[in-house]
Design a protein around this motif. Sequence first.
Motif, PDB file in Angstrom:
ATOM      1  N   LEU A  80      18.544  -9.324   4.667  1.00  0.00           N
ATOM      2  CA  LEU A  80      18.131 -10.671   4.252  1.00  0.00           C
ATOM      3  C   LEU A  80      19.035 -11.238   3.178  1.00  0.00           C
ATOM      4  O   LEU A  80      19.358 -12.431   3.176  1.00  0.00           O
ATOM      5  CB  LEU A  80      16.700 -10.627   3.711  1.00  0.00           C
ATOM      6  N   MET A  81      19.435 -10.378   2.246  1.00  0.00           N
ATOM      7  CA  MET A  81      20.300 -10.871   1.169  1.00  0.00           C
ATOM      8  C   MET A  81      21.643 -11.305   1.728  1.00  0.00           C
ATOM      9  O   MET A  81      22.202 -12.305   1.302  1.00  0.00           O
ATOM     10  CB  MET A  81      20.464  -9.790   0.117  1.00  0.00           C
ATOM     11  N   GLU A  82      22.129 -10.547   2.710  1.00  0.00           N
ATOM     12  CA  GLU A  82      23.398 -10.928   3.323  1.00  0.00           C
ATOM     13  C   GLU A  82      23.269 -12.258   4.058  1.00  0.00           C
ATOM     14  O   GLU A  82      24.228 -13.003   4.179  1.00  0.00           O
ATOM     15  CB  GLU A  82      23.867  -9.825   4.280  1.00  0.00           C
ATOM     16  N   ARG A  83      22.059 -12.538   4.523  1.00  0.00           N
ATOM     17  CA  ARG A  83      21.838 -13.815   5.191  1.00  0.00           C
ATOM     18  C   ARG A  83      21.507 -14.921   4.190  1.00  0.00           C
ATOM     19  O   ARG A  83      21.161 -16.031   4.570  1.00  0.00           O
ATOM     20  CB  ARG A  83      20.729 -13.666   6.234  1.00  0.00           C
ATOM     21  N   GLY A  84      21.579 -14.592   2.891  1.00  0.00           N
ATOM     22  CA  GLY A  84      21.468 -15.632   1.868  1.00  0.00           C
ATOM     23  C   GLY A  84      20.102 -15.810   1.239  1.00  0.00           C
ATOM     24  O   GLY A  84      19.887 -16.749   0.481  1.00  0.00           O
ATOM     25  N   ASN A  89      14.790   3.630   2.749  1.00  0.00           N
ATOM     26  CA  ASN A  89      15.732   2.811   3.508  1.00  0.00           C
ATOM     27  C   ASN A  89      15.604   1.357   3.044  1.00  0.00           C
ATOM     28  O   ASN A  89      14.504   0.803   3.007  1.00  0.00           O
ATOM     29  CB  ASN A  89      15.353   2.937   4.999  1.00  0.00           C
ATOM     30  N   LEU A  90      16.742   0.743   2.692  1.00  0.00           N
ATOM     31  CA  LEU A  90      16.675  -0.602   2.107  1.00  0.00           C
ATOM     32  C   LEU A  90      17.225  -1.682   3.029  1.00  0.00           C
ATOM     33  O   LEU A  90      17.429  -2.817   2.614  1.00  0.00           O
ATOM     34  CB  LEU A  90      17.464  -0.620   0.794  1.00  0.00           C
ATOM     35  N   PHE A  91      17.449  -1.338   4.281  1.00  0.00           N
ATOM     36  CA  PHE A  91      18.108  -2.267   5.182  1.00  0.00           C
ATOM     37  C   PHE A  91      17.380  -3.603   5.307  1.00  0.00           C
ATOM     38  O   PHE A  91      18.004  -4.658   5.386  1.00  0.00           O
ATOM     39  CB  PHE A  91      18.293  -1.638   6.564  1.00  0.00           C
ATOM     40  N   HIS A  92      16.020  -3.559   5.316  1.00  0.00           N
ATOM     41  CA  HIS A  92      15.257  -4.805   5.483  1.00  0.00           C
ATOM     42  C   HIS A  92      15.561  -5.809   4.377  1.00  0.00           C
ATOM     43  O   HIS A  92      15.469  -7.005   4.591  1.00  0.00           O
ATOM     44  CB  HIS A  92      13.747  -4.544   5.617  1.00  0.00           C
ATOM     45  N   HIS A 144       0.829  -1.208   0.000  1.00  0.00           N
ATOM     46  CA  HIS A 144       0.000   0.000   0.000  1.00  0.00           C
ATOM     47  C   HIS A 144       0.864   1.258   0.000  1.00  0.00           C
ATOM     48  O   HIS A 144       0.524   2.236   0.670  1.00  0.00           O
ATOM     49  CB  HIS A 144      -0.957   0.018   1.204  1.00  0.00           C
ATOM     50  N   GLU A 145       1.964   1.218  -0.718  1.00  0.00           N
ATOM     51  CA  GLU A 145       2.884   2.366  -0.829  1.00  0.00           C
ATOM     52  C   GLU A 145       3.373   2.836   0.546  1.00  0.00           C
ATOM     53  O   GLU A 145       3.680   3.999   0.742  1.00  0.00           O
ATOM     54  CB  GLU A 145       2.230   3.550  -1.567  1.00  0.00           C
ATOM     55  N   SER A 146       3.440   1.903   1.502  1.00  0.00           N
ATOM     56  CA  SER A 146       3.900   2.265   2.845  1.00  0.00           C
ATOM     57  C   SER A 146       5.186   1.502   3.172  1.00  0.00           C
ATOM     58  O   SER A 146       5.250   0.271   3.053  1.00  0.00           O
ATOM     59  CB  SER A 146       2.808   1.922   3.864  1.00  0.00           C
ATOM     60  N   TYR A 147       6.200   2.247   3.580  1.00  0.00           N
ATOM     61  CA  TYR A 147       7.469   1.637   3.962  1.00  0.00           C
ATOM     62  C   TYR A 147       7.271   0.671   5.132  1.00  0.00           C
ATOM     63  O   TYR A 147       7.780  -0.451   5.127  1.00  0.00           O
ATOM     64  CB  TYR A 147       8.476   2.732   4.321  1.00  0.00           C
ATOM     65  N   GLU A 148       6.492   1.087   6.137  1.00  0.00           N
ATOM     66  CA  GLU A 148       6.285   0.261   7.327  1.00  0.00           C
ATOM     67  C   GLU A 148       5.625  -1.071   6.969  1.00  0.00           C
ATOM     68  O   GLU A 148       5.980  -2.122   7.493  1.00  0.00           O
ATOM     69  CB  GLU A 148       5.409   0.984   8.366  1.00  0.00           C
ATOM     70  N   ARG A 149       4.646  -1.008   6.068  1.00  0.00           N
ATOM     71  CA  ARG A 149       3.977  -2.254   5.703  1.00  0.00           C
ATOM     72  C   ARG A 149       4.879  -3.131   4.856  1.00  0.00           C
ATOM     73  O   ARG A 149       4.831  -4.357   4.955  1.00  0.00           O
ATOM     74  CB  ARG A 149       2.644  -1.963   5.017  1.00  0.00           C
ATOM     75  N   GLU A 150       5.716  -2.521   4.056  1.00  0.00           N
ATOM     76  CA  GLU A 150       6.670  -3.301   3.263  1.00  0.00           C
ATOM     77  C   GLU A 150       7.604  -4.071   4.199  1.00  0.00           C
ATOM     78  O   GLU A 150       7.876  -5.257   3.992  1.00  0.00           O
ATOM     79  CB  GLU A 150       7.464  -2.370   2.350  1.00  0.00           C
ATOM     80  N   ASN A 177       5.556  -6.838   5.950  1.00  0.00           N
ATOM     81  CA  ASN A 177       5.319  -7.947   5.019  1.00  0.00           C
ATOM     82  C   ASN A 177       6.577  -8.787   4.834  1.00  0.00           C
ATOM     83  O   ASN A 177       6.521 -10.022   4.818  1.00  0.00           O
ATOM     84  CB  ASN A 177       4.917  -7.417   3.628  1.00  0.00           C
ATOM     85  N   THR A 178       7.695  -8.106   4.687  1.00  0.00           N
ATOM     86  CA  THR A 178       8.968  -8.806   4.475  1.00  0.00           C
ATOM     87  C   THR A 178       9.279  -9.702   5.665  1.00  0.00           C
ATOM     88  O   THR A 178       9.594 -10.883   5.510  1.00  0.00           O
ATOM     89  CB  THR A 178      10.116  -7.790   4.275  1.00  0.00           C
ATOM     90  N   ASN A 179       9.163  -9.141   6.870  1.00  0.00           N
ATOM     91  CA  ASN A 179       9.452  -9.918   8.070  1.00  0.00           C
ATOM     92  C   ASN A 179       8.523 -11.116   8.188  1.00  0.00           C
ATOM     93  O   ASN A 179       8.946 -12.217   8.546  1.00  0.00           O
ATOM     94  CB  ASN A 179       9.334  -9.044   9.320  1.00  0.00           C
ATOM     95  N   TYR A 180       7.255 -10.904   7.877  1.00  0.00           N
ATOM     96  CA  TYR A 180       6.308 -12.005   7.963  1.00  0.00           C
ATOM     97  C   TYR A 180       6.674 -13.113   6.983  1.00  0.00           C
ATOM     98  O   TYR A 180       6.739 -14.292   7.345  1.00  0.00           O
ATOM     99  CB  TYR A 180       4.878 -11.523   7.682  1.00  0.00           C
TER     100      TYR A 180
END
Lengths: 345, 345
Positions: free
Chosen positions: B138-142, B131-134, B100-106, B109-112
């Motif tokens: 994950l990519m660093e963790r493979g 911010n692209l840390f999320h 929904h164009e929301s950083y927080e929801r992105e 969703n990613t964490n879920y």
Amino acid sequence: METITIKDIAKALGLSTSTVSRALRNSYEINPETKKLVMEYAERMNYRPNPIALSLRDSKSKSIGVIIPEIANHFFSQLINGIESIAYNLGYHVVIFQSHESYEREVANTNYLVSRKVDGLLISLSSLTTNLFHFQDLMERGLPIVFLDRVPNAIETHKVVVDNFAGSYEATEHLIKTGRKRIAHLTSPIYLSITTERLAGYKQALEDYGLPFDESYVKYCYHGGKVAEENEAAVQEMLEMPEPPDAIFTASDRLTTGCMSVFQKHNIKVPEQIAIVGFTNISVAELLNPPLTAVVQPAMEMGQQAVELLIRLIEHPQKTDVFETRSLKTSLIIRESTAGKSAIQ
Amino acid sequence: METITIKDIAKALGLSTSTVSRALRNSYEINPETKKLVMEYAERMNYRPNPIALSLRDSKSKSIGVIIPEIANHFFSQLINGIESIAYNLGYHVVIFQSHESYEREVANTNYLVSRKVDGLLISLSSLTTNLFHFQDLMERGLPIVFLDRVPNAIETHKVVVDNFAGSYEATEHLIKTGRKRIAHLTSPIYLSITTERLAGYKQALEDYGLPFDESYVKYCYHGGKVAEENEAAVQEMLEMPEPPDAIFTASDRLTTGCMSVFQKHNIKVPEQIAIVGFTNISVAELLNPPLTAVVQPAMEMGQQAVELLIRLIEHPQKTDVFETRSLKTSLIIRESTAGKSAIQ
């Protein structure tokens, strides 16, 4: 206040702990009277499940699976936005799947969601689903399911629908009142609940206004509008009838736009040669040529109510005595596509 | 042939088993040269992971998470259908989420999705994500991630985009060739990749045809078209300029239809008073009033290519030396909304 355990409930009611435990999980193995007895007692005594078990359970869940026929459809995408607007605020994730109007994919989606331990399901049936065992089985095993829009008669649970009969009656009546005599109906497969209800409203309006019902003016699209060739063939057939219709009432988004494409292709003038009213939630209805008269469903609200009912089933299964079927009202938005030939009003 | 183990690889290459194991999982802790060495050796020796470990892993997976800004958008729903058409046949479930164009929801969703152990992610960034840390974490963790359409410059992985520059250039050129002199551009937030690329194509076309670039003819909608009031205000502002535009080039589905709504509301004649060309995949473009000239993106194909790249990353991580950015061609479909004032062609 001391906390009460499953053992205490079992002792008080003269039942085994396993019966009580299964009754509290709403298991199909326990008969409804016993479940009611246990749940009422548990509620009255303020029974709370073991917090460790609860947190284990929590770690697996807080998510709701949604299976709809397709997302490239404004009705369903609004429905999902309604579901998400409530679920997100209550801390639930919404996992979306498309059945693509395929029974096999609906079953595969269901199995996957269950294997991922969702807390409950919101379902709008695919147009090719006639066997309901995949849902019945899960409900008997205690998984909360709420159906919306395309709902099965044979399953007892909460359902959220629109008053399809009234919406369809109103659309047909509007066409009659604007002077149309030969009103066709382009619809989805006959075994969908929405199809029979809309057909009934259409028939009733014809009857109330003294117009004959002619089965040859009703065309069923087996794929619910998904296959352009099928829609086109159905419209084509109508146009080639000895007495072609002077109005068409379409039962879904895809059927409506499919129909308008055929009219455009054959340079058929709307509303002069044929009027059209659609059961549709497309956002650009007023930007179409001509702007489209539409029966609009409160899709957002349907999604909200369905997810509220589902979360109530998930969080307070003991509070559910009877299942509700909520029927929401549609609204007819009149635009140029049905502008009157001769107003009877 | 005897099966080769991680221990054998470690011995042969003079590395520790833990290094080999992490290299095979594509862990960020291992330097790229070592990873390449290990993966190539493993591939050459036909190394296969322990079947029991594999089946455990399999029991958790065979699913791909997709996070897109919104599904009520033809571009994204076609993208998803492309993804599903390939994934389903390869035995993968596709789990769909909206940011929904929301950083927080992105982020949520990613964490879920990660907690549900998906095998990989397909992402189109929300318009508010800076911010692209999320994802980096994950990519660093493979975890394999492929981006599509709205892609980050700062992350190295496979990406599937359209040639936004060329699509935008072609649209602007078409408006110039049909006689328009003051071409406005209504677009998404400036920090999205698609925005800067489309803006660049628009500017280049103006320059190549000797028209001045005027920043006041470019309006950015912070919510990417999602908020009707914002779109309306932007269009309104343009119309009230001392020299209002004679053409408008819109950068997304919602911006396009939002713009047409404002024109309809104010009874502004298209294409006589203002021409419009949209970057849009709406299915009813030709049914609009007037039929809409559109830059159409190969959304279905983008989805298919992205999921193929992702599944290759999931199933054969050792085969990936360099990451690809695939750029697909758009096509300009010319309809009445840009019918010529005075053809220069």
